[in-house]
Design a protein around this motif. Sequence first.
Motif, short mmCIF file in Angstrom:
data_model
loop_
_atom_site.label_atom_id
_atom_site.label_comp_id
_atom_site.label_asym_id
_atom_site.label_seq_id
_atom_site.Cartn_x
_atom_site.Cartn_y
_atom_site.Cartn_z
N ASP A 253 40.92 23.42 28.43
CA ASP A 253 40.19 22.18 28.67
C ASP A 253 39.66 22.10 30.09
O ASP A 253 38.66 21.42 30.36
N GLU A 256 36.47 24.87 30.25
CA GLU A 256 35.24 24.59 29.49
C GLU A 256 34.16 23.91 30.32
O GLU A 256 33.00 24.36 30.33
N THR A 286 37.26 30.55 25.43
CA THR A 286 37.65 29.16 25.68
C THR A 286 37.63 28.37 24.37
O THR A 286 38.58 27.62 24.07
N TRP A 287 36.56 28.52 23.60
CA TRP A 287 36.48 27.80 22.32
C TRP A 287 37.57 28.26 21.36
O TRP A 287 38.12 27.46 20.59
N LEU A 290 40.62 26.47 22.24
CA LEU A 290 40.54 25.07 21.84
C LEU A 290 40.51 24.91 20.32
O LEU A 290 40.43 23.78 19.82
N ASN A 292 38.20 25.94 18.10
CA ASN A 292 36.88 25.66 17.53
C ASN A 292 36.24 26.98 17.09
O ASN A 292 35.58 27.66 17.88
#
Length: 434
Positions: A253, A256, A286-287, A290, A292
């Motif tokens: 977080d 990003e 990063t995604w 997270l 996603n």
Amino acid sequence: MDLLTTWTGSSAAALRQAFRYTQIEFARHLGVAPRTIANWDTTPTLVPGTNQQRILDTALRMAPGEVQARFRLLNSTAGISAPSFVPAPRDQELDDMNRRELLRLFSMAGVAIAAPPWDDELDVQRVLHAGRTGRVDHAGVDQFEVLNSHLWRVFVLAPSKAKIYPLVQDHLAVLVRTLQHPNGPEFRQRLCALTADLFQLAGEIFFDGDQYTDAAHCYTLAATAGKEADAFDLWACAMTRHAYIGVYERRFDKAEPMLDLALRLARRGDSSLCTRHWIAAVQAETWAGLGNLNACQQALDQAELVRDLKGPVHNGGWLRFDGDRLAEERGTCYVTLRRPDLAERVLTEALAQELSERRRGGVLIDLAALGLQRGNRDQVVSYGDRAVELARQTGSKFIARRLRGLQDQMKPILGDQRVGVLNANISSLITSAA
């Protein structure tokens, strides 16, 4: 054992060329015949051997003389003395001393970058006319660029990144000292770009040594210097490296928004470079962190577009992305997303490629983690054992750190005797590395 049988081929040639030594100079320092070096330069294959580290260590010990020689070339234009070489840190006292010197350079560089030492062009002319030291011309800055490039090549080749830090620190000191003197706007812009470049290299060395706070300081100053140089790609890369600390620490977080800003900068940079695509690859990690999947796949697809670029897409220094690692990076993302159905084929294909030992270790650990997700303990032990052996052979801190992460994931199945042995071997490896 004949050194020709222990380390031949393009890697030996690359090492010699990275240090810019002639075949005769390299032969003299390594204690071999010049014809042996000529054979290394033309032999296309690499034969690993126990003396590989010895050869590289010898070359690295030669490096201070190379740096001294390069700075002597600058004396007539820059009025700068060659720096003294400080051996690589061997104990806590030297570590602390080097860190204090780094903090001193942080303070001085921040002022030198933000506050030019002149008020107007007339003041510049007066000071230059007075013959102040620190003035550089195009030839002097060109030599600075050569040395920056030289240090990046040494960094890529060196198995122990910390060994080259004293050289980087010395050159940083020269750049910061030069920035304190009036050299005119054009030269100042080039010097700021070189400073941004070298602070990124210093940050990479600290990151490799698990000193993330120091690395973050280096990347911050690199970003500031890149901004002053009006070099958007350089600035964006410094931001990306800083964000990657968050990715590595699984603080996705925090990473990003930094990557989003880096991408905005890169869009204002050189569209022929791979900067945007490298940022997309880091965004994909990063995604994935997270959770996603869609955003991760879109970012990976953007990163893949690097293959459509023509000409030189990176410089081999602060920008080195060319897409050759995307298969394993895609696999890592899918493992993070706990999608073994997507990860298995990608990682198996990556493992079949010609990989560096560091990269091979990462793929092996990802495949072991995939075994954990599938409940396949044979896969965990098989790939985990291979990664441990590779870490022992290479002394790679990167592989050891990745194994420590795998160890945490193995806790629920430590009752299995084979997994317990693997866990003990990883613990022994980490203790030895420390």
